[in-house]
Scaffold this active site. Structure first.
Site, PDB file in Angstrom:
ATOM      1  N   HIS A  29     -35.728  -1.055  41.209  1.00 30.60           N
ATOM      2  CA  HIS A  29     -34.328  -1.364  40.882  1.00 30.60           C
ATOM      3  C   HIS A  29     -33.445  -1.480  42.121  1.00 30.60           C
ATOM      4  CE1 HIS A  29     -34.939  -1.307  36.616  1.00 30.60           C
ATOM      5  NE2 HIS A  29     -35.487  -0.092  36.658  1.00 30.60           N
ATOM      6  N   GLU A  66      -6.951  13.930  21.303  1.00 30.68           N
ATOM      7  CA  GLU A  66      -6.610  14.975  20.313  1.00 30.68           C
ATOM      8  C   GLU A  66      -7.846  15.836  19.987  1.00 30.68           C
ATOM      9  OE1 GLU A  66      -4.552  13.368  16.781  1.00 30.68           O
ATOM     10  OE2 GLU A  66      -5.977  14.518  15.582  1.00 30.68           O
ATOM     11  N   LYS A  87      -4.264   3.906  20.129  1.00 33.27           N
ATOM     12  CA  LYS A  87      -4.245   4.927  19.076  1.00 33.27           C
ATOM     13  C   LYS A  87      -5.614   5.613  18.993  1.00 33.27           C
ATOM     14  CE  LYS A  87      -3.262   7.400  15.413  1.00 33.27           C
ATOM     15  NZ  LYS A  87      -4.184   7.364  14.347  1.00 33.27           N
ATOM     16  N   ARG A 130     -35.350   5.348  40.411  1.00 27.84           N
ATOM     17  CA  ARG A 130     -35.268   4.025  39.794  1.00 27.84           C
ATOM     18  C   ARG A 130     -35.971   2.991  40.669  1.00 27.84           C
ATOM     19  NH1 ARG A 130     -30.390   1.598  39.185  1.00 27.84           N
ATOM     20  NH2 ARG A 130     -31.072   0.531  37.305  1.00 27.84           N
ATOM     21  N   MET A 138       0.696   7.509   3.078  1.00 32.37           N
ATOM     22  CA  MET A 138       1.234   6.970   4.337  1.00 32.37           C
ATOM     23  C   MET A 138       2.226   5.839   4.079  1.00 32.37           C
ATOM     24  SD  MET A 138       0.151   8.583   7.002  1.00 32.37           S
ATOM     25  CE  MET A 138       0.372   7.470   8.382  1.00 32.37           C
ATOM     26  N   SER A 176       0.731   7.431  14.625  1.00 31.40           N
ATOM     27  CA  SER A 176       0.261   8.818  14.706  1.00 31.40           C
ATOM     28  C   SER A 176       1.327   9.766  14.197  1.00 31.40           C
ATOM     29  CB  SER A 176      -0.090   9.189  16.139  1.00 31.40           C
ATOM     30  OG  SER A 176      -0.502  10.544  16.170  1.00 31.40           O
ATOM     31  N   GLY A 177       0.865  10.842  13.622  1.00 34.47           N
ATOM     32  CA  GLY A 177       1.797  11.866  13.139  1.00 34.47           C
ATOM     33  C   GLY A 177       1.545  12.238  11.691  1.00 34.47           C
ATOM     34  N   HIS A 231      -5.783   8.030  21.782  1.00 35.04           N
ATOM     35  CA  HIS A 231      -4.931   9.170  21.425  1.00 35.04           C
ATOM     36  C   HIS A 231      -5.742  10.159  20.584  1.00 35.04           C
ATOM     37  CE1 HIS A 231      -2.623  11.227  18.292  1.00 35.04           C
ATOM     38  NE2 HIS A 231      -1.634  11.325  19.138  1.00 35.04           N
ATOM     39  N   ASN A 270       2.249  -2.477  -4.330  1.00 39.72           N
ATOM     40  CA  ASN A 270       0.958  -1.776  -4.334  1.00 39.72           C
ATOM     41  C   ASN A 270       0.058  -2.444  -5.366  1.00 39.72           C
ATOM     42  OD1 ASN A 270      -0.430   0.789  -3.307  1.00 39.72           O
ATOM     43  ND2 ASN A 270      -0.780   0.880  -5.515  1.00 39.72           N
ATOM     44  N   GLY A 318       0.862  -1.191   0.000  1.00 31.99           N
ATOM     45  CA  GLY A 318       0.000   0.000   0.000  1.00 31.99           C
ATOM     46  C   GLY A 318       0.884   1.222   0.000  1.00 31.99           C
TER      47      GLY A 318
HETATM   48  P1  NBP Z   1      -5.662   5.390   1.722  1.00 38.64           P
HETATM   49  O1  NBP Z   1      -6.385   5.134   2.974  1.00 38.64           O
HETATM   50  O2  NBP Z   1      -6.114   6.458   0.822  1.00 38.64           O
HETATM   51  O3  NBP Z   1      -5.637   4.000   0.891  1.00 38.64           O
HETATM   52  C1  NBP Z   1      -5.047   3.926  -0.386  1.00 38.64           C
HETATM   53  C2  NBP Z   1      -4.244   2.661  -0.538  1.00 38.64           C
HETATM   54  O4  NBP Z   1      -5.081   1.509  -0.317  1.00 38.64           O
HETATM   55  C3  NBP Z   1      -3.678   2.501  -1.922  1.00 38.64           C
HETATM   56  O5  NBP Z   1      -2.397   1.910  -1.826  1.00 38.64           O
HETATM   57  C4  NBP Z   1      -4.673   1.563  -2.574  1.00 38.64           C
HETATM   58  O6  NBP Z   1      -4.157   0.841  -3.658  1.00 38.64           O
HETATM   59  C5  NBP Z   1      -4.935   0.648  -1.435  1.00 38.64           C
HETATM   60  N1  NBP Z   1      -6.104  -0.231  -1.609  1.00 38.64           N
HETATM   61  C6  NBP Z   1      -7.405   0.059  -1.615  1.00 38.64           C
HETATM   62 BR1  NBP Z   1      -8.107   1.735  -1.467  1.00 38.64          BR
HETATM   63  N2  NBP Z   1      -8.192  -1.014  -1.786  1.00 38.64           N
HETATM   64  C7  NBP Z   1      -7.330  -2.037  -1.908  1.00 38.64           C
HETATM   65  C8  NBP Z   1      -7.523  -3.415  -2.118  1.00 38.64           C
HETATM   66  N3  NBP Z   1      -8.753  -3.957  -2.188  1.00 38.64           N
HETATM   67  N4  NBP Z   1      -6.432  -4.200  -2.229  1.00 38.64           N
HETATM   68  C9  NBP Z   1      -5.207  -3.672  -2.133  1.00 38.64           C
HETATM   69  N5  NBP Z   1      -4.952  -2.364  -1.936  1.00 38.64           N
HETATM   70  C10 NBP Z   1      -6.013  -1.547  -1.822  1.00 38.64           C
HETATM   71  O7  NBP Z   1      -4.095   5.585   2.004  1.00 38.64           O
HETATM   72  P2  NBP Z   1      -3.365   6.484   3.125  1.00 38.64           P
HETATM   73  O8  NBP Z   1      -3.999   7.807   3.299  1.00 38.64           O
HETATM   74  O9  NBP Z   1      -1.917   6.398   2.770  1.00 38.64           O
HETATM   75  O10 NBP Z   1      -3.615   5.682   4.485  1.00 38.64           O
HETATM   76  C11 NBP Z   1      -3.230   4.315   4.648  1.00 38.64           C
HETATM   77  C12 NBP Z   1      -3.716   3.834   5.993  1.00 38.64           C
HETATM   78  O11 NBP Z   1      -3.074   4.592   7.026  1.00 38.64           O
HETATM   79  C13 NBP Z   1      -5.221   4.005   6.237  1.00 38.64           C
HETATM   80  O12 NBP Z   1      -5.710   2.923   6.982  1.00 38.64           O
HETATM   81  C14 NBP Z   1      -5.303   5.259   7.065  1.00 38.64           C
HETATM   82  O13 NBP Z   1      -6.457   5.300   7.864  1.00 38.64           O
HETATM   83  C15 NBP Z   1      -4.048   5.124   7.903  1.00 38.64           C
HETATM   84  N6  NBP Z   1      -3.530   6.343   8.472  1.00 38.64           N
HETATM   85  C16 NBP Z   1      -3.554   7.503   7.798  1.00 38.64           C
HETATM   86  C17 NBP Z   1      -3.043   8.661   8.366  1.00 38.64           C
HETATM   87  C18 NBP Z   1      -3.061   9.946   7.616  1.00 38.64           C
HETATM   88  O14 NBP Z   1      -2.686  10.959   8.210  1.00 38.64           O
HETATM   89  N7  NBP Z   1      -3.434   9.958   6.345  1.00 38.64           N
HETATM   90  C19 NBP Z   1      -2.473   8.609   9.622  1.00 38.64           C
HETATM   91  C20 NBP Z   1      -2.408   7.394  10.274  1.00 38.64           C
HETATM   92  C21 NBP Z   1      -2.943   6.269   9.684  1.00 38.64           C
HETATM   93  P3  NBP Z   1      -4.310   1.449  -5.161  1.00 38.64           P
HETATM   94  O15 NBP Z   1      -3.176   2.414  -5.317  1.00 38.64           O
HETATM   95  O16 NBP Z   1      -4.147   0.250  -6.013  1.00 38.64           O
HETATM   96  O17 NBP Z   1      -5.654   2.082  -5.245  1.00 38.64           O
END
Ligand code: NBP
Length: 480
Positions: free
Chosen positions: A456, A195, A188, A450, A19, A134-135, A191, A39, A15
């Site tokens: 109760h 926040e 988390k 109650r 992130m 986080s971050g 957290h 990916n 992925g």
């Molecule tokens: P997204 O949450 O936007 O997910 C996009 C990714 O998921 C792409 O790599 C996409 O592949 C893949 N994907 C999907 Br959608 N469906 C899929 C499937 N069926 N099989 C395989 N891959 C699939 O990405 P992100 O914003 O980088 O966040 C990633 C994770 O980190 C999430 O769970 C998010 O909640 C968490 N998170 C995010 C933050 C933040 O600040 N953004 C912070 C902490 C945690 P593709 O390219 O082929 O479509």
């Protein structure tokens, strides 16, 4: 089939959206790591390899090649959309992994999903670790705060890898093995709930300085910058000053005035409150922050109310000490919100059988994450001195912080109420404090009600046992 001669990466990332690609780059930049990447759509993989040749990624275009590129125990971090996508990727990996291998979910999963996934994979001999990260994207790249759950066995392999990429606070990596199965994602979630509260309380302080004191955003930015040199020092206070100082290039107005006053959310605040409700832990300070975002989004109701309410209170005249009072009210309310958050963690640990060291949780939040703050050292000290604190407010430092600020806290809520400025976070925090500190609560009356309508039963202050009054009879008391 896995070709062992190709297995060179000690860790892989599946992925590669914002992130995942930042986390993969962070991993690759640390000595000792060789990082495999994969990916679903290969374009993302190719782009990452092309833009970051320095990372030395081992790029795979099929899941089979990805798995084959990992050394044993294979360790793969999933960074895809939470929910069905995560389940799909877990299954693809689990079909190819062998006993002892480690699947890590770094997404924002609901902790109960993590518990379910860990159990199912454990039955197949595969380690599953949910890691709260986080971050945001900057943290993923430069050093996040990491909250891993899962088994001790998995942490033996994963711990050093996570420590290599975590933020560092006062010489210590912001990572600890939180507890088993879903403990990391649970912490988390809390957290994020804290926040929400921290942000709402800061927003209320801003609102008072603006509407009651009548300061312009740039002047309020100076107030926050000043506060950032004291007990309130934190990333959120720092960025608040930045946001308030910013001018909109298009209009020349303060940026804050051109932003629609409707706050978004992604659900972790709601999860925190739902979880706290089901555990029976009062988290009014956090809940009001979640509700405040909900109220902000009720555009139609707000418009109707503005039409109906013809007259609004004028701001109360305030004296020189107003800013100091707001600061004290903010600090006391913040202490309450954190106390409530840590209470949920303690209750969750009890309910789910996790051995969570609350002091260590405060420590790993000192760097990398959104709520990073100086005062987390104080929380760590409090729990390290007494791991069995009934509430954070029992610790001498926090007890003093709240009692020292109490008079100002009450003055500010008074001013806010009389000026018509909503302060749900400040008020809920004070109500919680007053509830804890009251000699007697009206819960006695609720218990009487109650017993009246539902038999109760109740307990007496002066005798053991459980009692019921025959309300529709002769009103004598019987032992229940
Ligand atoms: P997204 O949450 O936007 O997910 C996009 C990714 O998921 C792409 O790599 C996409 O592949 C893949 N994907 C999907 Br959608 N469906 C899929 C499937 N069926 N099989 C395989 N891959 C699939 O990405 P992100 O914003 O980088 O966040 C990633 C994770 O980190 C999430 O769970 C998010 O909640 C968490 N998170 C995010 C933050 C933040 O600040 N953004 C912070 C902490 C945690 P593709 O390219 O082929 O479509």
């Amino acid at each position: 089939m896995a070709n062992l001669q190709q297995a060179r990466a000690n860790v892989g990332v599946v992925g590669l959206a914002v992130m995942g690609s930042n986390l993969a780059r962070n991993l690759a930049s640390r000595e000792g790591n060789t990082v495999a990447i994969y990916n679903r759509s290969p374009e993302r993989t190719r782009k990452l390899v092309q833009e970051h040749p320095e990372a030395g990624f081992i790029a795979a275009e099929t899941i089979d090649d990805f798995v084959a590129s990992l050394t044993r125990p294979r360790t793969a971090i999933i960074m895809v959309q939470a929910g069905a996508a995560t389940d799909a990727v877990i299954e693809q990996l689990a079909e190819r992994f062998e006993p002892g291998d480690i699947i890590v979910d770094g997404g924002n999963a609901l902790f109960t999903d993590t518990i379910r996934r860990e159990k199912a994979l454990r039955e197949r001999g595969i380690n599953f670790v949910g890691v709260g990260i986080s971050g945001g994207e900057e943290g993923a790249l430069r050093g996040p705060s990491l909250m891993p759950g899962g088994s001790e066995e998995a942490y033996q392999t994963l711990g050093p890898i996570l420590a290599s990429i975590a933020a560092v606070a006062e010489g210590e990596p912001c990572v600890t093995h939180v507890g088993t199965d879903g403990a990391g994602h649970f912490v988390k979630m809390i957290h994020n709930g804290i926040e929400y509260a921290d942000m709402q309380l800061i927003a209320e302080a801003y609102d008072l300085l603006r509407k009651v004191r009548g300061l312009e955003p740039a002047a309020i930015a100076d107030v926050f910058a000043e506060w950032n040199t004291g007990d309130l020092e934190s990333y959120l206070i720092e960025i608040t000053a930045e946001v308030l100082r910013h001018t909109d290039a298009k209009t020349g107005k303060p940026f804050i005035d051109i932003v629609l006053d409707q706050a978004g959310s992604k659900g972790t605040g709601v999860w925190t409150v739902q979880t706290a409700l089901s555990l029976g832990v009062p988290v009014g300070g956090i809940a009001e922050a979640v509700f405040a975002r909900a109220v902000s989004n009720r555009a139609e109701q707000r418009a109707v109310a503005r039409q109906i309410v013809k007259s609004r209170p004028s701001p109360v005249e305030v004296g020189d000490g107003f800013e100091d009072d707001v600061r004290a009210a903010l600090y006391a309310s913040k202490v309450v919100a954190y106390a409530q958050g840590f209470d949920v963690i303690a209750a969750g640990a009890k309910e789910y059988g996790w051995n969570i060291n609350l002091g260590n949780i405060a420590k790993i939040w000192r760097g990398g994450c959104i709520i990073r703050a100086r005062f987390l050292n104080r929380i760590a000290d409090a729990y390290n001195t007494n791991p069995n604190l009934a509430t954070l407010l029992e610790d001498p430092y926090f007890a003093k912080a709240v009692t020292d600020g109490e008079a100002a806290w009450r003055r500010i809520i008074n001013v806010a109420v009389n000026s018509g400025v909503p302060v749900p976070g400040f008020s809920a925090a004070l109500a919680y404090y007053d509830s804890l500190a009251s000699e007697r609560l009206p819960a006695a009356l609720v218990q009487g009600q109650r017993d009246f309508f539902g038999a109760h039963t109740y307990k007496r202050v002066d005798a053991e046992g459980t009692f019921h009054t025959l309300w529709s009879g002769d009103r004598s008391e019987i032992q229940a």
